[in-house]
Design a protein around this motif. Structure first.
Motif, PDB file in Angstrom:
ATOM      1  N   UNK A  30       7.665  24.082   9.112  1.00 10.58           N
ATOM      2  CA  UNK A  30       8.195  24.481  10.413  1.00 10.58           C
ATOM      3  C   UNK A  30       8.039  23.354  11.432  1.00 10.58           C
ATOM      4  N   UNK A  31       6.931  22.627  11.357  1.00 12.46           N
ATOM      5  CA  UNK A  31       6.734  21.471  12.240  1.00 12.46           C
ATOM      6  C   UNK A  31       7.795  20.407  11.943  1.00 12.46           C
ATOM      7  N   UNK A  32       8.106  20.208  10.666  1.00 14.84           N
ATOM      8  CA  UNK A  32       9.137  19.238  10.301  1.00 14.84           C
ATOM      9  C   UNK A  32      10.502  19.657  10.847  1.00 14.84           C
ATOM     10  N   UNK A  33      10.807  20.948  10.773  1.00 14.16           N
ATOM     11  CA  UNK A  33      12.066  21.461  11.331  1.00 14.16           C
ATOM     12  C   UNK A  33      12.098  21.188  12.836  1.00 14.16           C
ATOM     13  N   UNK A  34      10.984  21.449  13.506  1.00 10.41           N
ATOM     14  CA  UNK A  34      10.891  21.238  14.958  1.00 10.41           C
ATOM     15  C   UNK A  34      11.128  19.771  15.307  1.00 10.41           C
ATOM     16  N   UNK A  35      10.578  18.868  14.496  1.00  9.98           N
ATOM     17  CA  UNK A  35      10.762  17.438  14.746  1.00  9.98           C
ATOM     18  C   UNK A  35      12.221  17.025  14.553  1.00  9.98           C
ATOM     19  N   UNK A  36      12.865  17.570  13.520  1.00  7.33           N
ATOM     20  CA  UNK A  36      14.286  17.261  13.297  1.00  7.33           C
ATOM     21  C   UNK A  36      15.131  17.755  14.466  1.00  7.33           C
ATOM     22  N   UNK A  37      14.804  18.950  14.963  1.00  9.61           N
ATOM     23  CA  UNK A  37      15.548  19.493  16.103  1.00  9.61           C
ATOM     24  C   UNK A  37      15.368  18.613  17.332  1.00  9.61           C
ATOM     25  N   UNK A  38      14.148  18.126  17.552  1.00 12.82           N
ATOM     26  CA  UNK A  38      13.909  17.217  18.682  1.00 12.82           C
ATOM     27  C   UNK A  38      14.762  15.964  18.555  1.00 12.82           C
ATOM     28  N   UNK A  39      14.831  15.436  17.355  1.00  8.50           N
ATOM     29  CA  UNK A  39      15.624  14.234  17.109  1.00  8.50           C
ATOM     30  C   UNK A  39      17.107  14.505  17.380  1.00  8.50           C
ATOM     31  N   UNK A  40      17.604  15.632  16.874  1.00  7.68           N
ATOM     32  CA  UNK A  40      19.010  15.983  17.092  1.00  7.68           C
ATOM     33  C   UNK A  40      19.302  16.194  18.568  1.00  7.68           C
ATOM     34  N   UNK A  41      18.368  16.829  19.273  1.00  7.83           N
ATOM     35  CA  UNK A  41      18.559  17.060  20.705  1.00  7.83           C
ATOM     36  C   UNK A  41      18.639  15.733  21.447  1.00  7.83           C
ATOM     37  N   UNK A  42      17.747  14.815  21.115  1.00 10.01           N
ATOM     38  CA  UNK A  42      17.747  13.495  21.759  1.00 10.01           C
ATOM     39  C   UNK A  42      19.067  12.774  21.508  1.00 10.01           C
ATOM     40  N   UNK A  43      19.536  12.816  20.263  1.00 10.72           N
ATOM     41  CA  UNK A  43      20.806  12.158  19.932  1.00 10.72           C
ATOM     42  C   UNK A  43      21.964  12.754  20.727  1.00 10.72           C
ATOM     43  N   UNK A  44      22.027  14.074  20.790  1.00 11.41           N
ATOM     44  CA  UNK A  44      23.130  14.729  21.500  1.00 11.41           C
ATOM     45  C   UNK A  44      23.047  14.512  22.999  1.00 11.41           C
ATOM     46  N   UNK A  45      21.850  14.458  23.543  1.00  9.55           N
ATOM     47  CA  UNK A  45      21.707  14.182  24.976  1.00  9.55           C
ATOM     48  C   UNK A  45      22.149  12.749  25.277  1.00  9.55           C
ATOM     49  N   UNK A  46      21.885  11.848  24.343  1.00  5.00           N
ATOM     50  CA  UNK A  46      22.337  10.466  24.516  1.00  5.00           C
ATOM     51  C   UNK A  46      23.866  10.396  24.496  1.00  5.00           C
ATOM     52  N   UNK A  47      24.486  11.127  23.585  1.00  4.32           N
ATOM     53  CA  UNK A  47      25.953  11.171  23.525  1.00  4.32           C
ATOM     54  C   UNK A  47      26.508  11.737  24.833  1.00  4.32           C
ATOM     55  N   UNK A  48      25.877  12.806  25.328  1.00  2.00           N
ATOM     56  CA  UNK A  48      26.332  13.412  26.588  1.00  2.00           C
ATOM     57  C   UNK A  48      26.223  12.394  27.731  1.00  2.00           C
TER      58      UNK A  48
END
Length: 130
Positions: A30-48
């Motif tokens: 679950x911690x690994x899932x949370x870390x992946x989500x953080x990474x995806x969020x950062x990437x998408x915020x950068x695109x935005x």
């Protein structure tokens, strides 16, 4: 309740230790899932953020497999916003999972401590109940 023997306590400890290990494994994934989500969020915020500096006539492309396809800016921005919302909701869900898993883990740890205390009492010569 019948008095617990050393063998009963050992069997109980093994069972609880296995349960605790399963909980710890679940926590890790679950911690690994949370870390992946953080990474995806950062990437998408950068695109935005990059979208915010585009001019109206700038061309946006979307990669579909090995091909780049032209995409409307408004559609691309909407997709990124939706993705960010989705990821944020997944993070909230994952956070509540982490909280629940931590609570279960703590209960099992307390159970281990209780079994250890009962074993110590038994070794000191007194019978104990589990």
């Amino acid at each position: 309740m019948a008095a617990a023997t050393q063998k009963d306590l050992q069997e109980r400890m093994q069972t609880v230790a296995l349960q605790l290990q399963k909980i710890e494994d679940e926590l890790q994934s679950t911690v690994e899932v949370r870390q992946r989500l953080d990474s995806q969020l950062t990437e998408n915020e950068q695109v935005k953020k990059e979208f915010s500096v585009l001019k109206l006539d700038d061309v946006v492309y979307k990669m579909v497999g090995p091909v780049l396809l032209k995409q409307e800016q408004s559609e691309a921005k909407t997709n990124v916003d939706k993705r960010i919302d989705f990821i944020q909701n997944e993070i909230k869900r994952t956070e509540s999972q982490l909280k629940e898993i931590n609570e279960r883990s703590e209960k099992k740890r307390l159970e281990v401590v209780g079994i250890q205390q009962a074993a110590q009492q038994l070794q000191q010569g007194g019978e104990t109940e589990v």
